[in-house]
Write a protein that holds these residues in place. Structure first.
Motif, short mmCIF file in Angstrom:
data_model
loop_
_atom_site.label_atom_id
_atom_site.label_comp_id
_atom_site.label_asym_id
_atom_site.label_seq_id
_atom_site.Cartn_x
_atom_site.Cartn_y
_atom_site.Cartn_z
N MET A 1 0.73 -1.35 -0.02
CA MET A 1 0.02 0.13 -0.12
C MET A 1 0.97 1.25 0.13
N GLY A 2 0.72 2.17 -0.96
CA GLY A 2 1.44 3.28 -1.02
C GLY A 2 1.11 4.49 0.18
N THR A 3 1.59 5.65 -0.15
CA THR A 3 1.26 6.73 0.72
C THR A 3 0.17 7.22 0.36
N LEU A 4 -0.18 7.53 -0.88
CA LEU A 4 -1.38 8.03 -1.15
C LEU A 4 -2.68 7.09 -0.72
N GLN A 5 -2.44 5.92 -0.85
CA GLN A 5 -3.37 4.80 -0.53
C GLN A 5 -3.70 4.88 1.07
N LEU A 6 -2.61 5.09 1.74
CA LEU A 6 -2.70 4.97 3.16
C LEU A 6 -3.10 6.37 3.74
N GLU A 7 -3.05 7.48 3.06
CA GLU A 7 -3.64 8.82 3.48
C GLU A 7 -5.11 8.62 3.24
N LYS A 8 -5.72 8.07 2.04
CA LYS A 8 -6.98 7.78 1.88
C LYS A 8 -7.64 7.03 2.95
N LEU A 9 -6.91 6.05 3.21
CA LEU A 9 -7.52 5.15 4.35
C LEU A 9 -7.51 5.85 5.77
N TRP A 10 -6.59 6.61 6.03
CA TRP A 10 -6.34 7.44 7.28
C TRP A 10 -7.60 8.37 7.41
N LYS A 11 -8.07 9.11 6.19
CA LYS A 11 -8.97 9.89 6.18
C LYS A 11 -10.32 9.32 6.28
N TYR A 12 -10.44 8.15 5.73
CA TYR A 12 -11.61 7.24 5.99
C TYR A 12 -11.91 7.03 7.40
N LEU A 13 -10.97 6.63 7.94
CA LEU A 13 -10.80 6.00 9.48
C LEU A 13 -11.06 7.20 10.31
N TYR B 1 12.22 6.47 3.11
CA TYR B 1 11.58 7.53 2.22
C TYR B 1 12.12 8.84 3.04
N ILE B 2 11.55 8.83 4.45
CA ILE B 2 11.97 10.17 5.48
C ILE B 2 13.46 10.28 5.12
N LYS B 3 13.99 9.19 5.76
CA LYS B 3 15.39 9.34 5.73
C LYS B 3 16.22 9.83 4.42
N SER C 1 4.24 -3.52 8.11
CA SER C 1 5.72 -3.68 8.82
C SER C 1 6.57 -2.91 7.62
N ARG C 2 6.27 -3.51 6.35
CA ARG C 2 6.90 -3.33 5.17
C ARG C 2 6.72 -1.70 4.88
N VAL C 3 5.52 -1.39 4.87
CA VAL C 3 5.08 -0.01 4.57
C VAL C 3 5.93 0.87 5.42
N CYS C 4 6.00 0.53 6.75
CA CYS C 4 6.81 1.48 7.73
C CYS C 4 8.15 1.59 7.47
N ALA D 1 -5.53 0.18 15.81
CA ALA D 1 -4.16 0.32 15.81
C ALA D 1 -3.13 -0.96 16.02
N ASN D 2 -3.71 -1.80 16.78
CA ASN D 2 -2.80 -3.04 17.10
C ASN D 2 -2.77 -3.91 15.95
N LYS D 3 -3.71 -3.90 15.09
CA LYS D 3 -4.13 -4.99 14.09
C LYS D 3 -3.35 -4.38 13.03
N LEU D 4 -3.14 -3.08 12.76
CA LEU D 4 -2.30 -2.37 11.87
C LEU D 4 -0.83 -2.85 11.94
N ILE D 5 -0.57 -2.61 13.28
CA ILE D 5 0.83 -2.58 13.68
C ILE D 5 1.25 -4.34 13.58
N GLU D 6 0.24 -5.24 13.85
CA GLU D 6 0.60 -6.64 13.67
C GLU D 6 0.73 -7.11 12.11
N SER D 7 -0.02 -6.19 11.35
CA SER D 7 0.13 -6.71 10.08
C SER D 7 1.68 -6.62 9.22
N LYS D 8 2.06 -7.64 8.75
CA LYS D 8 3.08 -7.82 7.94
C LYS D 8 3.38 -6.78 6.90
N GLY D 9 2.13 -6.46 6.14
CA GLY D 9 2.29 -5.49 5.27
C GLY D 9 2.56 -4.14 5.82
#
Length: 79
Positions: free
Chosen positions: A1-13, A46-48, A37-40, A27-35
């Protein structure tokens, strides 16, 4: 999931009426998700890659060392 998709998901949530328990569960479910982890990892790299962001982070670290910060309870962020 890319940054734009995450932003849209966040706005929906943010539109949902969730109890504090529901927010914590989600929040715990999102953190546990392997996907997530990779996005993080991708987002961190990207930030670095931004010299400006690294300056901001360094400045924040220096403020913490000086004691110029306040502690925030993560549960209060949702209020």
């Amino acid at each position: 999931m890319g940054t734009l998709q995450l932003e849209k998901l966040w706005k929906y949530l943010q539109t949902l009426s969730l109890t504090d328990d529901n927010k914590e569960w989600l929040a715990n479910k999102l953190i546990e998700s392997k996907g997530m982890s990779r996005v993080c990892e991708d987002e961190t790299e990207y930030i670095k890659s931004s010299p400006e962001m690294m300056k901001i982070i360094k400045k924040g670290d220096e403020e913490i060392v000086k004691g110029n910060y306040s502690v925030v309870d993560p549960k209060k962020i949702w209020e």
